[in-house]
Write an enzyme that holds these catalytic residues in place. Structure first.
Site, PDB file in Angstrom:
ATOM      1  N   CYS A 168      13.655  11.756  39.049  1.00  0.00           N
ATOM      2  CA  CYS A 168      12.485  10.490  38.728  1.00  0.00           C
ATOM      3  C   CYS A 168      11.109  11.482  38.722  1.00  0.00           C
ATOM      4  O   CYS A 168      10.310  12.059  38.026  1.00  0.00           O
ATOM      5  CB  CYS A 168      12.458   9.407  39.969  1.00  0.00           C
ATOM      6  SG  CYS A 168      11.474   7.491  39.504  1.00  0.00           S
ATOM      7  N   HIS A 182      18.145   7.386  38.763  1.00  0.00           N
ATOM      8  CA  HIS A 182      19.274   7.950  40.109  1.00  0.00           C
ATOM      9  C   HIS A 182      19.799   7.868  39.970  1.00  0.00           C
ATOM     10  O   HIS A 182      20.613   6.967  41.323  1.00  0.00           O
ATOM     11  CB  HIS A 182      17.697   6.694  41.408  1.00  0.00           C
ATOM     12  CG  HIS A 182      16.547   7.083  41.566  1.00  0.00           C
ATOM     13  ND1 HIS A 182      16.127   8.478  42.581  1.00  0.00           N
ATOM     14  CD2 HIS A 182      15.328   6.692  40.659  1.00  0.00           C
ATOM     15  CE1 HIS A 182      14.848   7.822  42.271  1.00  0.00           C
ATOM     16  NE2 HIS A 182      14.459   7.005  41.331  1.00  0.00           N
ATOM     17  N   GLU A 231      21.452   9.473  42.876  1.00  0.00           N
ATOM     18  CA  GLU A 231      21.822   9.671  43.707  1.00  0.00           C
ATOM     19  C   GLU A 231      21.987   8.017  44.814  1.00  0.00           C
ATOM     20  O   GLU A 231      22.379   8.386  45.712  1.00  0.00           O
ATOM     21  CB  GLU A 231      21.102  10.680  44.907  1.00  0.00           C
ATOM     22  CG  GLU A 231      19.062   9.308  44.819  1.00  0.00           C
ATOM     23  CD  GLU A 231      18.353   9.954  43.946  1.00  0.00           C
ATOM     24  OE1 GLU A 231      19.319   9.885  42.795  1.00  0.00           O
ATOM     25  OE2 GLU A 231      17.217   9.831  43.934  1.00  0.00           O
TER      26      GLU A 231
END
Lengths: 213, 87
Positions: free
Chosen positions: A86, A184, A186
Site C-alpha cells: 500500500c 494488504h 498482512e
C-alpha cells in the site's frame, strides 16, 4: 534464524499487522524506525502501509527520499527481498525501485473493502507458493492505487474486479526481488480477525521458504 | 471569451502550515537548503468573462461563495490568468 525488518516512518500504521503476520509464519522480525535502518543487516525488508509523512505533497514521496530508502535500495541491489504494501508500494514507486506511479483512484475516493486478487507472477520471493493464477481474497484501503505504468512492468497481482481504474487491472508489480502490492496480505492471515479468510498467509510462508534456500 | 484563472488557496501567513513545514524540513533542509516552504492548493477555473479583470474577479468571488477556502484561515490568490489560446 532470518531477520526481517519492518520499516516504520512517521505515519506508518500497518507495521504491527505485518509483525503479526511474520510471527504467524514463524519468521524473526524487527520493527525498525527509519532513522535506525542500516543496510546489510536484514534478510528481507517490508515497507508497511499507512500515511507516511501525512501523505504530504504526494503519497510516499517524502519517505522515498529518506536515507532509509537509499539503504533499502542498496540491500535490494544485493538481492534482499523487499516488499512494499500500500503506502510502502507508493514509496517504492516514488523511489524508482519499482516502475510506474500510483495515482488517485478512478472513480475518485478512498476505497476500503475486500476484493479478489489473482496472483499473476509466482516467481517472486513473496509469491512462489501460490499456484499460477490463484485467486485469493485480500483487503484494500487506499485513495491512490490507480497504477499508471511507465515502460515495461511485471504485474505480480491483478484485480479480478478492478476497483480503482488501475491500468490493466494491476494490483501489484515486481522487479526481481522487489515487490509492491496495493492489497494488504498482512490483514488476511488470521481466521479469527479477518472476515475474508487467510489468502495472504502464503505470501509470508513464501518468504520463509525463500529465505531457507 | 473563456479565461483560465489559476487560484492558489493557502493558509494565511501566520497560520501554521504543517504540509509546508514538513516539505521544508524533510526535503529542503535535509538537502542542506535554506528555503522556506508554504503549501497551497492550485485550482484552475476556466470560465466565461468579457475581460481578464472580470475573469479574475469572478473566480475569486466564486472561490469564496463556494467556500473553496475558509475565510478564517485561508487566502485565495490569483496566480495567473490566460485565455484558452495563450495558456
Amino acid at each position: 534464524m532470518y531477520r526481517v525488518a519492518v520499516l516504520k516512518f512517521p505515519g506508518t500504521n500497518g507495521d504491527y499487522d505485518v509483525l503479526r503476520a511474520l510471527e504467524l509464519a514463524g519468521l524473526r522480525r524487527e520493527l525498525v524506525w527509519h532513522r535506525e535502518y542500516k543496510s546489510g543487516l536484514y534478510d528481507a525488508v517490508v515497507l508497511a502501509g499507512g500515511f507516511s509523512y501525512g501523505d504530504y505533497l504526494r503519497a510516499g514521496v517524502i519517505a522515498a527520499q529518506t536515507d532509509a530508502v537509499r539503504r533499502v535500495r542498496e540491500d535490494a541491489e544485493r538481492g534482499v527481498p523487499v516488499l512494499g504494501i500500500c503506502n510502502g508500494f507508493q514509496i517504492l514507486t516514488e523511489a524508482g525501485l519499482l516502475p510506474g506511479a500510483l495515482t488517485p483512484n478512478e472513480p475518485p475516493g478512498f476505497i476500503s473493502k475486500w476484493i479478489r486478487v489473482r496472483i499473476n507472477d509466482v516467481k517472486t520471493p513473496f509469491t512462489h507458493l501460490y499456484e499460477p493464477g490463484e485467486v485469493v481474497y485480500m483487503p484494500i484501503a487506499h485513495a491512490e492505487g490507480r497504477y499508471v505504468p511507465s515502460g515495461s512492468y511485471s504485474a505480480v497481482a491483478k484485480y479480478v474486479e478492478n476497483p480503482n481504474g488501475s491500468f490493466d487491472d494491476v494490483a501489484g508489480v515486481a522487479r526481481g526481488n522487489v515487490v509492491g502490492l496495493m492489497p494488504h496480505p498482512e490483514r488476511a492471515v488470521d481466521r479469527d480477525v479477518s472476515r475474508g479468510g487467510t489468502g495472504g498467509l502464503k505470501l509470508w510462508l513464501s518468504l520463509k521458504e525463500w529465505l531457507k534456500r | 471569451m473563456r479565461f483560465s484563472v489559476y487560484l492558489n488557496i493557502a493558509y494565511k501567513p501566520g497560520v501554521r502550515d504543517p504540509e509546508g513545514d514538513t516539505i521544508k524540513r524533510e526535503l529542503f533542509s535535509r538537502a542542506g537548503l535554506d528555503v522556506d516552504v508554504r503549501a497551497g492548493k492550485c485550482l484552475v477555473l476556466t470560465l466565461e468573462a468579457s475581460s481578464e479583470d472580470e475573469a479574475r474577479e469572478k473566480a475569486v468571488r466564486l472561490a469564496w461563495d463556494l467556500r473553496l477556502g475558509n475565510p478564517n484561515v485561508h487566502v485565495v490568490e490569483v496566480v495567473r490568468v490566460c485565455t484558452e489560446s495563450r495558456c
